[in-house]
Design an enzyme around this catalytic site. Structure first.
Site, PDB file in Angstrom:
ATOM      1  N   GLU A 210       2.037 -13.588   9.037  1.00 13.23           N
ATOM      2  CA  GLU A 210       1.031 -14.171   7.997  1.00 13.23           C
ATOM      3  C   GLU A 210       1.263 -15.834   8.328  1.00 13.23           C
ATOM      4  O   GLU A 210       0.718 -16.623   7.481  1.00 13.23           O
ATOM      5  CB  GLU A 210       1.550 -13.949   6.512  1.00 13.23           C
ATOM      6  CG  GLU A 210       1.388 -12.486   6.254  1.00 13.23           C
ATOM      7  CD  GLU A 210       1.556 -12.025   4.816  1.00 13.23           C
ATOM      8  OE1 GLU A 210       2.115 -13.170   3.887  1.00 13.23           O
ATOM      9  OE2 GLU A 210       1.413 -10.975   4.440  1.00 13.23           O
ATOM     10  N   LYS A 343      -5.494  -6.675  -4.371  1.00 12.57           N
ATOM     11  CA  LYS A 343      -5.937  -6.403  -2.824  1.00 12.57           C
ATOM     12  C   LYS A 343      -6.829  -5.462  -2.878  1.00 12.57           C
ATOM     13  O   LYS A 343      -6.717  -4.395  -3.169  1.00 12.57           O
ATOM     14  CB  LYS A 343      -4.536  -5.802  -2.133  1.00 12.57           C
ATOM     15  CG  LYS A 343      -3.515  -6.691  -2.141  1.00 12.57           C
ATOM     16  CD  LYS A 343      -2.154  -6.050  -1.242  1.00 12.57           C
ATOM     17  CE  LYS A 343      -0.973  -7.019  -1.053  1.00 12.57           C
ATOM     18  NZ  LYS A 343       0.214  -6.224  -0.808  1.00 12.57           N
TER      19      LYS A 343
END
Length: 434
Positions: A210, A343
């Site tokens: 990430e 999400k």
């Protein structure tokens, strides 16, 4: 305007794994959406359909999901002549066609890809920006720019270091607007890089999935210390707070927790939920930690409830809730946490994502919109967070294009809104409070 054609294909995510991309055509043009994929996935998530053909992409191909779209979903949507603005109707149709509890027939990755593309087409059909269309679908009259939570130190299942806890994040809550929040985030990130380089050497500044750094440290406290130092060096001590995603389900071992889970197993070092809670409380006392995600295992309900009642900070449920209405309702009843991590691919459609968000907000929870560790250049979640007015988003460090794609889209949205742009700032947990 009805759907003229839908075509899906396999593309690649930021980890080099196949994922689903969908092209949807109306008379207004082509609308494209790509689906993300997680590394540490909750066991209660909607099913991401993989081919499991070990001779191809290590079993991670998504040709079956693609085929379900091209052979089954596409013809149904084209023949039904539904308007692309009818998001709920279209999502409902796909869910009913799938007929399973967790979307395991078509795959959540198939249904979501189409759902996202429909949403983008719906915005253009209405002649409004995507964030405005999402706000309308959710029944929100205003839109809000979020505080970004930058994951700048990576551990857990996202990194090859010994660090057990998965994400150490900085939140520039003292910024005046989103653009300034980006500047603060980037400057702290570069300071952090120098701090890590000086202390651990140049190879410690390699980045994880990430975009955060993954220095080979074992002590989670050391991660916080590095952040505190970098924030200070950048000159933003009064403007930046810290968030963590522990992803504790990854190191839960028969009722206890192993903070050195990447080393050979040794039950003598496991700690109890209470000991882990005490460790978090020491973090909160010594550092500006304002948010902790997944502090305990997804089924350790008692530990969650106890911690949320006493910690006095934002406690975020991700693996605990997986954006599933039944799990959220249980967590609300048991007061297990006070914030939902949203999400889109955990539940698998735009409509259900909106419902999960509204359910959480209706019960006084915060909501943080989130990327996955396997991402694409798709920027849907940037518009989503603005339209849903959740006030907070995590989509990685200010590094790696698939992360910056979302942050850059938020910059564009803020610019487009001009004087009407509102930034959540210190009210990131409840930005709509008057």
């Amino acid at each position: 305007m009805s759907i003229l054609k839908v075509h899906a294909r396999e593309i690649f995510d930021s980890r080099g794994n196949p994922t689903v991309e969908v092209d949807l055509f109306t008379s207004k043009g082509l609308f494209r959406a790509a689906v993300p994929s997680g590394a540490s996935t909750g066991i209660y998530e909607a099913l991401e359909l993989r081919d499991n053909d070990k001779t191809r992409y290590m079993g991670k191909g998504v040709s079956k999901a693609v085929e379900h779209i091209n052979k089954t979903i596409a013809p149904a949507l084209v023949s039904k002549k539904l308007n692309v603005t009818e998001q709920e109707k279209i999502d409902k149709l796909m869910i009913e066609m799938d007929g399973t509890e967790n979307k395991s027939k078509f795959g959540a990755n198939a249904i979501l890809g189409v759902s996202l593309a429909v949403c983008k087409a719906g915005a253009v059909e209405k002649g409004v920006p995507l964030y405005r269309h999402i706000a309308d679908l959710a029944g929100n009259s205003e839109v809000i720019l979020p505080v970004p939570a930058f994951n700048v130190i990576n551990g857990g299942s996202h990194a090859g270091n010994k660090l057990a806890m998965q994400e150490f994040m900085i939140l520039p809550v003292g910024a005046a607007n989103f653009r300034e929040a980006m500047r603060i985030g980037a400057e702290v990130y570069h300071n952090l890089k120098n701090v890590i380089k000086e202390k651990y050497g140049k190879d410690a500044t390699n980045v994880g999935d990430e975009g955060g750094f993954a220095p080979n440290i074992l002590e989670n406290k050391e991660g916080l210390e590095l952040l505190k130092t970098a924030i200070g060096k950048a000159g933003y001590t009064d403007k930046v707070v810290i968030g963590m995603d522990v992803a504790a389900s990854e190191f839960f071992r028969s009722g206890k927790y192993d903070l050195d889970f990447k080393s050979p197993d040794d039950p003598s070092r496991y700690i109890s939920p209470d000991q882990l809670a005490d460790l978090y409380k020491s973090f909160i006392k010594d550092y500006p930690v304002v948010s902790i995600e997944d502090p305990f295992d997804q089924d350790d309900w008692g530990a969650w409830q106890k911690f949320t009642a006493s910690a006095g900070i934002q406690v975020v449920g991700d693996d605990l809730t997986v954006a599933n209405p039944k799990r959220i309702a249980k967590a609300v009843n048991e007061k297990s946490c006070n914030c939902l991590l949203l999400k889109v691919n955990q539940i698998g459609s735009v409509t259900e994502s909106l419902q999960a968000c509204k359910l959480a907000q209706a019960n006084g929870w915060g909501v943080m919109v989130s990327h996955r560790s396997g991402e694409t250049e798709d920027t849907f979640i940037a518009d989503l967070v603005v339209g849903l007015c959740t006030g907070q988003i995590k989509t990685g460090a200010p590094c790696r294009s698939e992360r910056l794609a979302k942050y850059n889209q938020l910059l564009r949205i803020e610019e487009e809104l001009g004087s009407k742009a509102k930034f959540a700032g210190r009210n990131f947990r409840n930005p709509l409070a008057k």
